[in-house]
Write a protein that holds these residues in place. Structure first.
Motif, PDB file in Angstrom:
ATOM      1  N   GLN A  77      24.606  35.546 -31.762  1.00  0.00           N
ATOM      2  CA  GLN A  77      24.165  34.521 -30.825  1.00  0.00           C
ATOM      3  C   GLN A  77      22.796  34.870 -30.246  1.00  0.00           C
ATOM      4  O   GLN A  77      21.960  33.992 -30.017  1.00  0.00           O
ATOM      5  N   GLN A  78      22.547  36.157 -30.047  1.00  0.00           N
ATOM      6  CA  GLN A  78      21.268  36.607 -29.497  1.00  0.00           C
ATOM      7  C   GLN A  78      20.114  36.256 -30.434  1.00  0.00           C
ATOM      8  O   GLN A  78      19.043  35.838 -29.979  1.00  0.00           O
ATOM      9  N   THR A 129      19.440  32.520 -30.059  1.00  0.00           N
ATOM     10  CA  THR A 129      18.807  32.224 -28.774  1.00  0.00           C
ATOM     11  C   THR A 129      17.323  32.567 -28.806  1.00  0.00           C
ATOM     12  O   THR A 129      16.499  31.875 -28.192  1.00  0.00           O
TER      13      THR A 129
END
Length: 332
Positions: A213-214, A217
């Protein structure tokens, strides 16, 4: 008699390979990329290596993943790839996306590894010579250095891009906090971190704990290595340890990793793969690719036939809810 000049398959972009957008960038990577960690070193057959490289490109694999210390011996995989570039791929350089890395042990002395500016820039200069290239498409910091100031490592990456030695940069195996610092530092200097390379497979789901997810993002892509857990996620060890296997040869995969519990999981996963009409290896690759946060999966191969089998994985990357439930129960 002169060897025939390599002519790639004219249908290489119509053979079924799919390409995924790499974060917020203009780069599309093939769902499967070819890694040269094993089977392209000085101890391996060059004839076999070039056949695998040709087959990969003929089937839409445009991304070749290397590192300074791949071999054995150190540097020899890059030398092999350099010979393939000179012999076959040079006319098609602009179709290829070539990576290398630095950070693991490469040469003797205090500057032969880790993340100093000295090591990274010296290593890339050596790599470019070995591979007969003027630049690489992406250069990675191969591992986080807990001692060298992270600013020094990252500024070296910035300068490498500005010097034209790499079009993009990436990080590999960084802990989440260090990765976040890296994304911010590079962005502030207008050098996009294109990719995070991490180990991800059915037996190692650590990237699901925030790294995947990082990357999204921060507008980066995620590229998975070791999707078959060094060969454990294949049918290779179901009936014992073959004499020519990685475990038998020694190296990164150890016999003690093949416990009764692990073997039981492998056999259960193999049954699900058979029900899907896939080999365990095909299903393991498809399982990683089912995640839309994954840009590409790096596969290794020891033969054209093995490469051919792995490419079948992209034909079916869809899993039913029931299949995923069964797989998660096995892995738990």
């Amino acid at each position: 008699m002169m060897a025939p000049i390599y002519s790639p398959d004219q249908e290489r972009y119509n053979c079924g390979m799919k390409y995924r957008r790499c974060g917020k960038s203009g780069i599309l990577l093939p769902e499967l990329s070819l890694g040269l960690w094993h089977n392209f070193g000085s101890v391996d057959s060059f004839e076999n290596s070039i056949k695998m490289a040709h087959y990969a490109f003929d089937n839409g694999i445009t991304h070749f993943d290397l590192a300074n210390n791949y071999g054995p011996s150190f540097g020899s995989a890059e030398e092999t790839f350099g010979a393939i570039m000179k012999k076959s791929f040079m006319p098609y350089r602009d179709e290829l996306f070539i990576s290398t890395k630095a950070g693991h042990e490469m040469w003797a002395g205090p500057y032969g590894e880790w993340g100093s500016r000295k090591h990274l820039i010296s290593s890339l200069d050596q790599s470019l010579k070995r591979m007969n290239l003027e630049y690489v498409d992406i250069f990675y910091s191969h591992r986080y250095d807990p001692v060298t100031p992270l600013e020094e490592t990252l500024q070296a990456l910035v300068d490498i891009v500005r010097q034209g030695k790499a079009l993009y940069v990436g990080i590999s195996k960084y802990p989440k906090e260090a990765a976040e610092f890296a994304y911010t530092y590079l962005k502030e200097r207008e050098v996009h971190c294109l990719l995070y390379q991490g180990r991800y497979n059915m037996f190692n789901r650590e990237p699901e704990e925030g790294i995947l997810q990082q990357t999204k993002t921060n507008g980066s892509g995620f590229i998975a290595f070791s999707p078959l857990a060094q060969g454990l996620l294949t049918n290779r060890y179901i009936n014992g340890i073959p004499k020519d296997s990685r475990i038998a040869r020694g190296g990164f995969l150890k016999e003690e990793q093949l416990t009764e519990v692990v073997l039981k999981k492998i056999k259960a996963l193999n049954e699900i793969a058979a029900q899907r009409g896939q080999t365990l290896a095909e299903m393991a690759l498809a399982w990683v690719l089912k995640n839309d946060l994954v840009t590409s999966v790096i596969i290794g191969a020891s033969s054209v036939n093995q490469l051919k089998d792995n490419l079948k994985a992209i034909e079916n990357c869809a899993f039913s809810a029931e299949e995923l439930e069964k797989i998660n129960a096995i892995l738990a």
